[in-house]
Write a protein that holds these residues in place. Sequence first.
Motif, PDB file in Angstrom:
ATOM      1  N   ASN A 165       7.496  52.816  34.272  1.00  0.00           N
ATOM      2  CA  ASN A 165       7.734  51.972  35.438  1.00  0.00           C
ATOM      3  C   ASN A 165       7.630  50.485  35.070  1.00  0.00           C
ATOM      4  OD1 ASN A 165       8.328  51.595  38.148  1.00  0.00           O
ATOM      5  ND2 ASN A 165       6.164  51.561  38.746  1.00  0.00           N
ATOM      6  N   ASP A 166       6.515  50.135  34.424  1.00  0.00           N
ATOM      7  CA  ASP A 166       6.224  48.733  34.084  1.00  0.00           C
ATOM      8  C   ASP A 166       6.888  48.376  32.759  1.00  0.00           C
ATOM      9  OD1 ASP A 166       5.182  46.216  33.904  1.00  0.00           O
ATOM     10  OD2 ASP A 166       3.075  46.830  33.855  1.00  0.00           O
ATOM     11  N   GLY A 167       8.188  48.120  32.824  1.00  0.00           N
ATOM     12  CA  GLY A 167       8.954  47.794  31.625  1.00  0.00           C
ATOM     13  C   GLY A 167      10.322  48.451  31.667  1.00  0.00           C
ATOM     14  N   GLU A 199       6.236  39.709  28.552  1.00  0.00           N
ATOM     15  CA  GLU A 199       5.705  39.536  29.912  1.00  0.00           C
ATOM     16  C   GLU A 199       4.258  40.003  29.989  1.00  0.00           C
ATOM     17  OE1 GLU A 199       4.553  40.334  33.990  1.00  0.00           O
ATOM     18  OE2 GLU A 199       4.745  41.839  32.425  1.00  0.00           O
ATOM     19  N   ASP A 200       3.981  41.103  29.272  1.00  0.00           N
ATOM     20  CA  ASP A 200       2.747  41.845  29.584  1.00  0.00           C
ATOM     21  C   ASP A 200       1.627  41.684  28.561  1.00  0.00           C
ATOM     22  OD1 ASP A 200       1.746  43.139  31.764  1.00  0.00           O
ATOM     23  OD2 ASP A 200       3.087  44.865  31.641  1.00  0.00           O
ATOM     24  N   TRP A 201       1.629  40.542  27.837  1.00  0.00           N
ATOM     25  CA  TRP A 201       0.548  40.271  26.877  1.00  0.00           C
ATOM     26  C   TRP A 201      -0.558  39.463  27.558  1.00  0.00           C
ATOM     27  CZ3 TRP A 201       0.645  42.189  21.805  1.00  0.00           C
ATOM     28  CH2 TRP A 201      -0.401  41.739  20.968  1.00  0.00           C
ATOM     29  N   THR A 321      -0.505  54.143  38.841  1.00  0.00           N
ATOM     30  CA  THR A 321      -0.331  54.262  37.379  1.00  0.00           C
ATOM     31  C   THR A 321      -0.271  52.903  36.683  1.00  0.00           C
ATOM     32  OG1 THR A 321       2.101  54.257  37.437  1.00  0.00           O
ATOM     33  CG2 THR A 321       0.990  56.397  37.702  1.00  0.00           C
ATOM     34  N   TRP A 322      -0.409  51.829  37.450  1.00  0.00           N
ATOM     35  CA  TRP A 322      -0.239  50.480  36.883  1.00  0.00           C
ATOM     36  C   TRP A 322      -1.269  50.182  35.784  1.00  0.00           C
ATOM     37  CZ3 TRP A 322      -3.153  45.742  37.438  1.00  0.00           C
ATOM     38  CH2 TRP A 322      -2.469  44.601  36.938  1.00  0.00           C
ATOM     39  N   HIS A 323      -0.782  49.842  34.614  1.00  0.00           N
ATOM     40  CA  HIS A 323      -1.613  49.530  33.441  1.00  0.00           C
ATOM     41  C   HIS A 323      -2.585  50.659  33.120  1.00  0.00           C
ATOM     42  CE1 HIS A 323      -0.700  44.911  33.659  1.00  0.00           C
ATOM     43  NE2 HIS A 323       0.370  45.654  33.534  1.00  0.00           N
ATOM     44  N   THR A 324      -2.056  51.878  33.244  1.00  0.00           N
ATOM     45  CA  THR A 324      -2.810  53.061  32.824  1.00  0.00           C
ATOM     46  C   THR A 324      -1.954  53.831  31.808  1.00  0.00           C
ATOM     47  OG1 THR A 324      -1.885  54.700  34.359  1.00  0.00           O
ATOM     48  CG2 THR A 324      -3.652  53.289  35.227  1.00  0.00           C
TER      49      THR A 324
END
Length: 353
Positions: A165-167, A199-201, A321-324
């Motif tokens: 989802n995130d990406g 984006e996600d660092w 599920t965000w950042h899991t």
Amino acid sequence: MPAVAWRLLSAAGKQNKNIFVMIKTLLAYIIISAALCACGGKNKANDTAGASAAEPCGPVFNADSAYSYCAAQCDFGPRVMNSEAHERCGEWIAGRFEAYGMTVTRQKAVLRGYDGTQLKSTNIIASHKPERKERVMICAHWDTRPWADNDPDSANHRKPVLGANDGASGVAVMLEVARLLSSADSLSVGVDFVCFDAEDWGVPSWSDVRDDGNSFALGAQYWAANPHVKGYKPRFGVLLDMVGGQGARFYREAFSMQYAPGVVEKVWDAAELLGFGSYFPVENGGMISDDHVPVNQIAGIPTIDIVPYYPECEASSFGPTWHTVHDDMSHIDRNTLQAVGQTVVQVLFSEGE
Ligand code: AHN
Ligand code: ZN
């Protein structure tokens, strides 16, 4: 005068030289063409529908196709900065856009992470009809988070996120729209698909480093200060972030309301028109520091964020599920991809020249 109108007119002229018949024919043409689609584009699918304020237009978004693009990215493994999976997936994404006839720019830069890590970043920009002056930008990030620091199990906090989802989801929707554009002839504007890297660092929750608010969205910050085209000014931008989750609802995001309220209205109206109003409540969500913030603040392009808001979710307002380590394909819902993807198609095909 369009060829159709001319044929109608000449036919009327042959049958009866009476000027009134010709005028009636011309009037009928004008009324019919006004009724066909209030959209800017010339939609074929809804030719028989009656007149109304606005109508569905553009090709049908294939959610199975978008789902497969999501899975294909996940098959590379987590797309963490400086990893081989990241490198290979980036080339795959660029290759897909090229296969759909887009002009692809790979904007490479070495960016500095919050911890000083040198991040080999590639913003991938895919342009449909680059010669057109009137343009719309669709964007999403393609890298994935190195740390699942919101996982319920703290043993996972330093493991990477798969980022279905995130990406992957935002890029998947863009690829499906790009595939549709490659065979569409009724779009009036040019489109740029911008895949932001790095984006996600952002500072993880287990770090003592204090986040200055700029540790996320590094690729977007770089692009906003160095757009791929000098003086790049599309009409507006739409950021897609986490657009494939089960149970996702896209509330109006606060920076979007601040910088681009008209674009929010356009997109939410399009969703409502298509019957996806339940996915896009006309209610305010959070204020999210995301890739659209530098795009608005630095590049000056009015850009909104389509990002989920789960008011009832304990784990995160971005969803369970965000950042899991559970952000995988088993939590992707084709219906969510459909709602967002068809809405994006509607927005693009209803833009006039
Ligand atoms: C914040 O957490 C402040 N913004 C979310 C940006 C983000 C991370 N989107 C996806 N992953
Ligand atoms: Zn993230």
